[in-house]
Design a protein around this motif. Structure first.
Motif, PDB file in Angstrom:
ATOM      1  N   PHE A  32       0.829  -1.204   0.000  1.00  0.00           N
ATOM      2  CA  PHE A  32       0.000   0.000   0.000  1.00  0.00           C
ATOM      3  C   PHE A  32       0.865   1.257   0.000  1.00  0.00           C
ATOM      4  N   ASP A  33       2.141   1.120  -0.361  1.00  0.00           N
ATOM      5  CA  ASP A  33       3.069   2.241  -0.415  1.00  0.00           C
ATOM      6  C   ASP A  33       3.431   2.515  -1.873  1.00  0.00           C
ATOM      7  N   PRO A  34       2.844   3.558  -2.483  1.00  0.00           N
ATOM      8  CA  PRO A  34       3.108   3.797  -3.902  1.00  0.00           C
ATOM      9  C   PRO A  34       4.486   4.394  -4.178  1.00  0.00           C
ATOM     10  N   PHE A  35       5.205   4.857  -3.156  1.00  0.00           N
ATOM     11  CA  PHE A  35       6.473   5.552  -3.372  1.00  0.00           C
ATOM     12  C   PHE A  35       7.689   4.655  -3.211  1.00  0.00           C
ATOM     13  N   ASN A  36       7.598   3.597  -2.433  1.00  0.00           N
ATOM     14  CA  ASN A  36       8.733   2.727  -2.186  1.00  0.00           C
ATOM     15  C   ASN A  36       8.285   1.289  -2.436  1.00  0.00           C
ATOM     16  N   SER A  37       8.573   0.756  -3.612  1.00  0.00           N
ATOM     17  CA  SER A  37       8.124  -0.594  -3.950  1.00  0.00           C
ATOM     18  C   SER A  37       9.100  -1.676  -3.484  1.00  0.00           C
ATOM     19  N   VAL A  38      10.348  -1.308  -3.180  1.00  0.00           N
ATOM     20  CA  VAL A  38      11.342  -2.293  -2.753  1.00  0.00           C
ATOM     21  C   VAL A  38      11.115  -2.686  -1.300  1.00  0.00           C
ATOM     22  N   THR A  39      11.036  -1.702  -0.423  1.00  0.00           N
ATOM     23  CA  THR A  39      10.756  -1.962   0.997  1.00  0.00           C
ATOM     24  C   THR A  39       9.543  -1.103   1.401  1.00  0.00           C
ATOM     25  N   PRO A  40       8.357  -1.576   1.120  1.00  0.00           N
ATOM     26  CA  PRO A  40       7.168  -0.765   1.411  1.00  0.00           C
ATOM     27  C   PRO A  40       6.927  -0.618   2.912  1.00  0.00           C
ATOM     28  N   THR A  41       6.403   0.538   3.276  1.00  0.00           N
ATOM     29  CA  THR A  41       6.088   0.805   4.680  1.00  0.00           C
ATOM     30  C   THR A  41       4.872   0.001   5.121  1.00  0.00           C
ATOM     31  N   VAL A  42       3.860  -0.010   4.280  1.00  0.00           N
ATOM     32  CA  VAL A  42       2.638  -0.749   4.594  1.00  0.00           C
ATOM     33  C   VAL A  42       2.485  -1.853   3.554  1.00  0.00           C
ATOM     34  N   ALA A  43       2.688  -3.092   4.006  1.00  0.00           N
ATOM     35  CA  ALA A  43       2.572  -4.239   3.106  1.00  0.00           C
ATOM     36  C   ALA A  43       2.048  -5.433   3.895  1.00  0.00           C
ATOM     37  N   VAL A  44       1.334  -6.289   3.182  1.00  0.00           N
ATOM     38  CA  VAL A  44       0.773  -7.495   3.789  1.00  0.00           C
ATOM     39  C   VAL A  44       1.098  -8.660   2.872  1.00  0.00           C
ATOM     40  N   THR A  45       1.541  -9.760   3.467  1.00  0.00           N
ATOM     41  CA  THR A  45       1.821 -10.963   2.696  1.00  0.00           C
ATOM     42  C   THR A  45       0.718 -11.972   2.990  1.00  0.00           C
ATOM     43  N   LEU A  46      -0.004 -12.347   1.936  1.00  0.00           N
ATOM     44  CA  LEU A  46      -1.162 -13.240   2.064  1.00  0.00           C
ATOM     45  C   LEU A  46      -1.160 -14.238   0.921  1.00  0.00           C
ATOM     46  N   PRO A  47      -1.914 -15.334   1.081  1.00  0.00           N
ATOM     47  CA  PRO A  47      -2.091 -16.234  -0.068  1.00  0.00           C
ATOM     48  C   PRO A  47      -2.896 -15.521  -1.163  1.00  0.00           C
ATOM     49  N   LEU A  48      -2.620 -15.856  -2.408  1.00  0.00           N
ATOM     50  CA  LEU A  48      -3.261 -15.182  -3.529  1.00  0.00           C
ATOM     51  C   LEU A  48      -4.779 -15.326  -3.509  1.00  0.00           C
ATOM     52  N   PHE A  49      -5.294 -16.506  -3.123  1.00  0.00           N
ATOM     53  CA  PHE A  49      -6.741 -16.684  -3.123  1.00  0.00           C
ATOM     54  C   PHE A  49      -7.423 -15.770  -2.110  1.00  0.00           C
TER      55      PHE A  49
END
Length: 128
Positions: A32-49
């Motif tokens: 959810f960080d449009p400015f830093n795609s390498v190390t995003p501030t707000v990110a969630v890792t989930l299964p694709l489904f």
């Protein structure tokens, strides 16, 4: 019948969701960080489904809310028409009650005197 139709719909949908989940179980990172795609501030890792099903659910909810707001004019008009109809029914009942009272007051009292009396005539007033 209702339980049968529910089973006919729910069981295949459940199987489709299970097959979809098994086929798309690899992990993805949603950022959810449009400015830093390498190390995003707000990110969630989930299964694709989970991501796809959650997106579909959010889309259905957003569409329902949009439709609800768009139809507000029609719901307001329906409430107004219902209130008008209720008011007019009450007014009609009052007018009918007043008319029946007036009609009862205008009817002449049955004549008890006369050559044959009240019992000597039929409904049209003919002599029996």
């Amino acid at each position: 019948m209702r339980k049968f139709l529910t089973a006919v719909v729910v069981i295949p949908l459940g199987l489709i969701f299970i097959i979809f989940a098994v086929a798309n179980r690899h992990w993805v990172t949603v950022s959810f960080d449009p400015f830093n795609s390498v190390t995003p501030t707000v990110a969630v890792t989930l299964p694709l489904f989970v991501v796809i099903i959650a997106s579909a659910i959010l889309g259905v909810i957003a569409g329902g809310i949009g439709t609800w707001f768009k139809q507000g004019h029609w719901r307001r008009a329906a409430r107004q028409h219902e209130a008008d109809a209720r008011h007019l029914r009450a007014e009609l009942a009052e007018l009918r009650a007043a008319a029946s009272r007036d009609d009862a007051q205008r009817r002449p009292a049955p004549a008890l005197s006369g050559f044959y009396g009240a019992a000597g005539r039929d409904k049209q007033g003919a002599t029996l």
